[in-house]
Design an enzyme around this catalytic site. Structure first.
Site, short mmCIF file in Angstrom:
data_model
loop_
_atom_site.label_atom_id
_atom_site.label_comp_id
_atom_site.label_asym_id
_atom_site.label_seq_id
_atom_site.Cartn_x
_atom_site.Cartn_y
_atom_site.Cartn_z
N GLU A 35 42.26 37.29 46.58
CA GLU A 35 40.94 37.60 47.14
C GLU A 35 40.11 36.34 47.00
O GLU A 35 40.14 35.70 45.95
CB GLU A 35 40.29 38.78 46.41
CG GLU A 35 41.11 40.06 46.37
CD GLU A 35 41.37 40.67 47.73
OE1 GLU A 35 40.66 40.28 48.70
OE2 GLU A 35 42.25 41.53 47.84
N ASP A 160 46.58 46.77 46.24
CA ASP A 160 47.22 45.78 47.11
C ASP A 160 48.48 45.23 46.47
O ASP A 160 49.53 45.12 47.11
CB ASP A 160 46.24 44.64 47.41
CG ASP A 160 45.44 44.89 48.69
OD1 ASP A 160 45.63 45.95 49.30
OD2 ASP A 160 44.65 44.01 49.07
#
Length: 382
Positions: A35, A160
């Site tokens: 991220e 994720d």
């Protein structure tokens, strides 16, 4: 539908990172995701690194880590497959963060195409189709540099990593059974190698849209402007378009403003750019105008004419037929840029040759058929 999520482990010290990386190096694979924030910067800023080992998720806090050596060793360990999804930006994150890239790399988006699913399949859709899980999308545009991270951010990131590992455990055996693993790994190795190629500032003009329309004298100005933009964007760590919008480059070269007032009248020119960079841009335009004709860059190649579509279609059919025989997505066999490069080797009358862009297993598998189709040796039929 969602699956139970084991509590993720937050890694926020060098010692904990070293311990976990040592463990991960004993495994056959790890799933990795990132991220990051990249709203106005040239380089991505890592906000979180997620790792899944098939049992639980681990969240590495880049803002708390000082020694990335253990992660570098893991990323470069040839015995551990690194699993990512549509990873071009992730590669930039790792390159910037620790100067290392994952190898061997298993890209689940690419694997889906090799398995006959849709080309360029999004992560959420892939998870939905293979795992029957609908992922929330609330945190996709979240601020990953804020601390502390919210519980929603932590769960989103952990899922994720967990689901990426689960995808690999489903897809890898299928790919092996189809005999396609080597092709996938060859493609991802090429992708990793390509990610290390840095655009030379003096060649940045070649990537400017519509620059092929310009005369050499105008192109010389675009070359100067684009080179300055590329160098400054990197040096200042500012997004290229925040520094100078690409859409303004060709109009600047054609209209050649000589005052800041004229500069401000260029379509799409941001007032901030005029205010902060106006005098420098005027100087760069003059530099471009002073380039000697002998030093003008050559005109860029025009797009292929509509008349070339028949040949492109014939070549594309070669890849489509082979893809159908093997049950893989046809788009993955022959990319548009490869087909266009082949047409350019001999258009309009031939003879045609295989372009440098056709490499590896594709060249070996399809090269002869493409040459035959292009040079009308055989008709491509069902």
């Amino acid at each position: 539908m969602t699956t139970p999520l084991a509590k993720p482990l937050m890694i926020d010290s060098d010692a904990e990172l070293a311990r976990c990386c040592a463990h991960w190096q004993t495994l056959p694979f790890v799933a990795v995701d990132t991220e990051f924030v990249r709203t106005e910067t040239f380089y991505p800023i890592a906000g979180l690194i997620q790792v899944g080992d098939g049992e639980r998720a681990f969240l590495i806090d880049p803002l708390a880590i000082g020694d990335w050596t253990p992660l570098v060793t893991l990323l470069q360990d040839p015995t551990v497959v690194k699993v990512l999804h549509a990873c071009s930006e992730d590669l930039e994150v790792f390159s910037r963060l620790c100067g290392a890239l994952p190898a061997p790399l298993f890209d689940t988006q690419l694997a889906a195409a090799f398995l006959g699913m849709d080309f360029s399949m999004g992560y959420s859709r892939l998870v939905s189709e293979l795992l029957r899980i609908d992922l929330p999308k609330d945190e996709t545009r979240s601020d990953w540099l804020q601390r502390p991270l919210s519980s929603a951010q932590i769960e989103y990131a952990a899922r994720d990593a967990q689901h990426l590992a689960e995808l690999y455990q489903i897809m890898a055996p299928r790919l092996d059974a189809a005999g396609l693993t080597d092709w996938l790994l060859a493609d991802t190795a090429e992708q990793v190698a390509a990610s290390t190629q840095v655009t030379e500032p003096e060649l940045a003009y070649q990537q400017v849209k519509q620059a092929w329309r310009l005369e050499p004298a105008d192109l010389a100005i675009v070359q100067v402007l684009a080179a300055w933009r590329e160098r400054e964007a990197r040096a200042r760590d500012v997004a290229r378009n925040r520094l100078l919008r690409e859409r303004t480059l060709c109009p600047l070269a054609q209209r050649r403003p000589d005052t800041t007032q004229a500069l401000s009248r260029i379509e799409d020119m941001h007032p901030r750019t005029v205010r902060q960079e106006g005098e420098r841009l005027l100087q760069l335009i003059r530099e471009g105008q002073n380039v000697a004709p002998a030093d003008y860059p050559a005109r860029l190649p025009e797009p292929l004419p509509a008349a070339a579509n028949r040949l492109l279609k014939r070549l594309r059919k070669v890849g489509q037929l082979e893809a159908e025989r093997r049950g893989i997505a046809p788009e993955i066999m022959l990319r548009k840029k490869v087909l266009e490069a082949m047409v350019r080797t001999g258009y309009p009358d031939g003879p045609y040759r295989l372009p440098d862009e056709l490499t590896g297993w594709r060249r070996e598998l399809l090269g002869e058929a493409l040459l035959n189709a292009a040079n009308n040796v055989v008709e491509v039929t069902e």
